[in-house]
Design a protein around this motif. Structure first.
Motif, PDB file in Angstrom:
ATOM      1  N   ARG A 151       0.832  -1.212   0.000  1.00  0.00           N
ATOM      2  CA  ARG A 151       0.000   0.000   0.000  1.00  0.00           C
ATOM      3  C   ARG A 151       0.861   1.255   0.000  1.00  0.00           C
ATOM      4  NH1 ARG A 151      -2.640   2.553   4.876  1.00  0.00           N
ATOM      5  NH2 ARG A 151      -3.932   4.175   4.011  1.00  0.00           N
ATOM      6  N   VAL A 152       1.926   1.251   0.806  1.00  0.00           N
ATOM      7  CA  VAL A 152       2.815   2.411   0.876  1.00  0.00           C
ATOM      8  C   VAL A 152       3.497   2.628  -0.466  1.00  0.00           C
ATOM      9  CG1 VAL A 152       4.872   3.375   1.980  1.00  0.00           C
ATOM     10  CG2 VAL A 152       3.118   2.259   3.363  1.00  0.00           C
ATOM     11  N   ARG A 153       3.955   1.551  -1.110  1.00  0.00           N
ATOM     12  CA  ARG A 153       4.573   1.679  -2.441  1.00  0.00           C
ATOM     13  C   ARG A 153       3.583   2.269  -3.444  1.00  0.00           C
ATOM     14  NH1 ARG A 153       9.414  -0.722  -3.878  1.00  0.00           N
ATOM     15  NH2 ARG A 153      10.364  -1.985  -2.255  1.00  0.00           N
ATOM     16  N   LEU A 154       2.337   1.826  -3.376  1.00  0.00           N
ATOM     17  CA  LEU A 154       1.316   2.366  -4.276  1.00  0.00           C
ATOM     18  C   LEU A 154       1.079   3.854  -4.012  1.00  0.00           C
ATOM     19  CD1 LEU A 154      -1.265  -0.568  -4.298  1.00  0.00           C
ATOM     20  CD2 LEU A 154       0.230   0.148  -6.187  1.00  0.00           C
ATOM     21  N   LEU A 155       1.030   4.234  -2.744  1.00  0.00           N
ATOM     22  CA  LEU A 155       0.852   5.646  -2.399  1.00  0.00           C
ATOM     23  C   LEU A 155       2.030   6.478  -2.892  1.00  0.00           C
ATOM     24  CD1 LEU A 155      -0.535   5.285   1.231  1.00  0.00           C
ATOM     25  CD2 LEU A 155      -1.784   6.119  -0.773  1.00  0.00           C
ATOM     26  N   ILE A 156       3.229   5.965  -2.720  1.00  0.00           N
ATOM     27  CA  ILE A 156       4.410   6.679  -3.210  1.00  0.00           C
ATOM     28  C   ILE A 156       4.337   6.805  -4.722  1.00  0.00           C
ATOM     29  CG2 ILE A 156       6.920   6.522  -3.522  1.00  0.00           C
ATOM     30  CD1 ILE A 156       6.997   5.138  -0.736  1.00  0.00           C
ATOM     31  N   GLY A 157       3.999   5.709  -5.397  1.00  0.00           N
ATOM     32  CA  GLY A 157       3.951   5.678  -6.863  1.00  0.00           C
ATOM     33  C   GLY A 157       2.921   6.596  -7.493  1.00  0.00           C
ATOM     34  N   GLU A 158       1.922   7.022  -6.719  1.00  0.00           N
ATOM     35  CA  GLU A 158       0.922   7.947  -7.248  1.00  0.00           C
ATOM     36  C   GLU A 158       1.520   9.315  -7.556  1.00  0.00           C
ATOM     37  OE1 GLU A 158      -2.286   8.135  -4.451  1.00  0.00           O
ATOM     38  OE2 GLU A 158      -2.966   6.110  -4.912  1.00  0.00           O
ATOM     39  N   LYS A 159       2.607   9.640  -6.863  1.00  0.00           N
ATOM     40  CA  LYS A 159       3.149  10.992  -6.997  1.00  0.00           C
ATOM     41  C   LYS A 159       4.654  11.024  -7.299  1.00  0.00           C
ATOM     42  CE  LYS A 159       2.967  15.395  -4.521  1.00  0.00           C
ATOM     43  NZ  LYS A 159       2.528  16.073  -3.309  1.00  0.00           N
ATOM     44  N   TRP A 160       5.386  10.017  -6.837  1.00  0.00           N
ATOM     45  CA  TRP A 160       6.846  10.037  -6.942  1.00  0.00           C
ATOM     46  C   TRP A 160       7.385   8.693  -7.423  1.00  0.00           C
ATOM     47  CZ3 TRP A 160       4.549  11.090  -2.063  1.00  0.00           C
ATOM     48  CH2 TRP A 160       4.562  12.416  -1.650  1.00  0.00           C
ATOM     49  N   SER A 161       8.635   8.711  -7.872  1.00  0.00           N
ATOM     50  CA  SER A 161       9.403   7.476  -8.000  1.00  0.00           C
ATOM     51  C   SER A 161      10.006   7.225  -6.612  1.00  0.00           C
ATOM     52  CB  SER A 161      10.514   7.634  -9.036  1.00  0.00           C
ATOM     53  OG  SER A 161      11.503   8.550  -8.568  1.00  0.00           O
ATOM     54  N   ILE A 162      10.565   6.051  -6.404  1.00  0.00           N
ATOM     55  CA  ILE A 162      11.208   5.765  -5.118  1.00  0.00           C
ATOM     56  C   ILE A 162      12.348   6.754  -4.876  1.00  0.00           C
ATOM     57  CG2 ILE A 162      12.559   4.063  -3.814  1.00  0.00           C
ATOM     58  CD1 ILE A 162       9.593   3.399  -3.931  1.00  0.00           C
ATOM     59  N   ARG A 163      13.098   7.053  -5.915  1.00  0.00           N
ATOM     60  CA  ARG A 163      14.213   8.002  -5.794  1.00  0.00           C
ATOM     61  C   ARG A 163      13.701   9.391  -5.401  1.00  0.00           C
ATOM     62  NH1 ARG A 163      18.317   7.961 -10.453  1.00  0.00           N
ATOM     63  NH2 ARG A 163      18.994   6.214  -9.199  1.00  0.00           N
ATOM     64  N   GLU A 164      12.646   9.851  -6.062  1.00  0.00           N
ATOM     65  CA  GLU A 164      12.092  11.175  -5.747  1.00  0.00           C
ATOM     66  C   GLU A 164      11.545  11.212  -4.320  1.00  0.00           C
ATOM     67  OE1 GLU A 164      10.531  12.408 -10.209  1.00  0.00           O
ATOM     68  OE2 GLU A 164       9.255  11.216  -8.895  1.00  0.00           O
ATOM     69  N   HIS A 214       8.629   9.269  10.890  1.00  0.00           N
ATOM     70  CA  HIS A 214       7.855  10.506  10.887  1.00  0.00           C
ATOM     71  C   HIS A 214       7.973  11.215   9.534  1.00  0.00           C
ATOM     72  CE1 HIS A 214       5.890  14.083  12.381  1.00  0.00           C
ATOM     73  NE2 HIS A 214       6.902  14.796  11.932  1.00  0.00           N
ATOM     74  N   LYS A 215       9.167  11.272   8.955  1.00  0.00           N
ATOM     75  CA  LYS A 215       9.366  11.917   7.649  1.00  0.00           C
ATOM     76  C   LYS A 215       8.549  11.220   6.569  1.00  0.00           C
ATOM     77  CE  LYS A 215      14.062  13.672   8.375  1.00  0.00           C
ATOM     78  NZ  LYS A 215      15.457  13.601   7.896  1.00  0.00           N
ATOM     79  N   VAL A 216       8.553   9.892   6.577  1.00  0.00           N
ATOM     80  CA  VAL A 216       7.807   9.126   5.578  1.00  0.00           C
ATOM     81  C   VAL A 216       6.313   9.372   5.728  1.00  0.00           C
ATOM     82  CG1 VAL A 216       7.177   6.777   4.850  1.00  0.00           C
ATOM     83  CG2 VAL A 216       9.584   7.350   5.300  1.00  0.00           C
ATOM     84  N   SER A 217       5.807   9.285   6.935  1.00  0.00           N
ATOM     85  CA  SER A 217       4.371   9.484   7.144  1.00  0.00           C
ATOM     86  C   SER A 217       3.956  10.913   6.811  1.00  0.00           C
ATOM     87  CB  SER A 217       3.965   9.106   8.570  1.00  0.00           C
ATOM     88  OG  SER A 217       4.624   9.902   9.516  1.00  0.00           O
ATOM     89  N   LYS A 218       4.788  11.884   7.163  1.00  0.00           N
ATOM     90  CA  LYS A 218       4.472  13.278   6.867  1.00  0.00           C
ATOM     91  C   LYS A 218       4.444  13.513   5.354  1.00  0.00           C
ATOM     92  CE  LYS A 218       5.867  17.995   7.851  1.00  0.00           C
ATOM     93  NZ  LYS A 218       6.834  18.871   8.493  1.00  0.00           N
ATOM     94  N   ALA A 219       5.418  12.968   4.638  1.00  0.00           N
ATOM     95  CA  ALA A 219       5.464  13.142   3.181  1.00  0.00           C
ATOM     96  C   ALA A 219       4.241  12.527   2.508  1.00  0.00           C
ATOM     97  CB  ALA A 219       6.742  12.536   2.623  1.00  0.00           C
ATOM     98  N   LEU A 220       3.721  11.450   3.086  1.00  0.00           N
ATOM     99  CA  LEU A 220       2.526  10.797   2.539  1.00  0.00           C
ATOM    100  C   LEU A 220       1.230  11.431   3.044  1.00  0.00           C
ATOM    101  CD1 LEU A 220       3.616   7.063   2.698  1.00  0.00           C
ATOM    102  CD2 LEU A 220       3.319   8.467   0.642  1.00  0.00           C
ATOM    103  N   SER A 248      12.475   9.352  -1.770  1.00  0.00           N
ATOM    104  CA  SER A 248      13.567   9.328  -0.799  1.00  0.00           C
ATOM    105  C   SER A 248      14.168  10.721  -0.651  1.00  0.00           C
ATOM    106  CB  SER A 248      14.632   8.300  -1.181  1.00  0.00           C
ATOM    107  OG  SER A 248      15.299   8.670  -2.368  1.00  0.00           O
ATOM    108  N   ARG A 249      14.277  11.449  -1.745  1.00  0.00           N
ATOM    109  CA  ARG A 249      14.759  12.837  -1.666  1.00  0.00           C
ATOM    110  C   ARG A 249      13.778  13.722  -0.912  1.00  0.00           C
ATOM    111  NH1 ARG A 249      16.553  13.252  -7.877  1.00  0.00           N
ATOM    112  NH2 ARG A 249      18.476  12.052  -7.712  1.00  0.00           N
ATOM    113  N   GLU A 250      12.497  13.522  -1.164  1.00  0.00           N
ATOM    114  CA  GLU A 250      11.448  14.277  -0.460  1.00  0.00           C
ATOM    115  C   GLU A 250      11.551  14.086   1.049  1.00  0.00           C
ATOM    116  OE1 GLU A 250       7.981  16.633  -0.010  1.00  0.00           O
ATOM    117  OE2 GLU A 250       9.138  16.311  -1.823  1.00  0.00           O
ATOM    118  N   CYS A 251      11.880  12.859   1.447  1.00  0.00           N
ATOM    119  CA  CYS A 251      11.981  12.526   2.874  1.00  0.00           C
ATOM    120  C   CYS A 251      13.353  12.856   3.457  1.00  0.00           C
ATOM    121  CB  CYS A 251      11.709  11.041   3.082  1.00  0.00           C
ATOM    122  SG  CYS A 251      10.026  10.563   2.691  1.00  0.00           S
ATOM    123  N   GLY A 252      14.330  13.089   2.598  1.00  0.00           N
ATOM    124  CA  GLY A 252      15.676  13.375   3.082  1.00  0.00           C
ATOM    125  C   GLY A 252      16.416  12.137   3.557  1.00  0.00           C
TER     126      GLY A 252
END
Length: 81
Positions: free
Chosen positions: A6-19, A47-53, A21-25
């Motif tokens: 589910r998290v991968r799908l949520l990430i994939g809606e807006k970013w690549s994994i690389r993008e 916290h960074k991952v949940s906030k970015a999502l 990871s940069r968003e989260c620092g």
């Protein structure tokens, strides 16, 4: 992580994994290890991952306190591993 697919799908809606990871620092390899279950994130990274999502920490990650795992919001979950 409660549901890495589910998290991968949520990430994939807006970013690549690389993008993302940069968003989260965080590094891309570290994020990939978290998503694959090979590593547990620090509290700061979780916290960074949940906030970015745009989600609550407990919606994405299990929270362990005194070696007990709590799954907030799941009916009938007793906190045992």
């Amino acid at each position: 992580m409660k549901d890495p697919v589910r998290v991968r799908l949520l990430i994939g809606e807006k970013w690549s994994i690389r993008e993302f990871s940069r968003e989260c620092g965080i590094s891309q390899p570290y994020l990939s290890q978290i998503l694959s279950g090979k590593r547990n994130p620090s509290t700061v990274v979780a916290h960074k991952v949940s906030k970015a999502l745009g989600m609550k920490l407990e919606d994405i990650f299990f929270i362990e306190v005194d070696n007990k795992r709590y799954n907030f919001g799941v009916e009938g979950y007793d906190g045992k591993k």
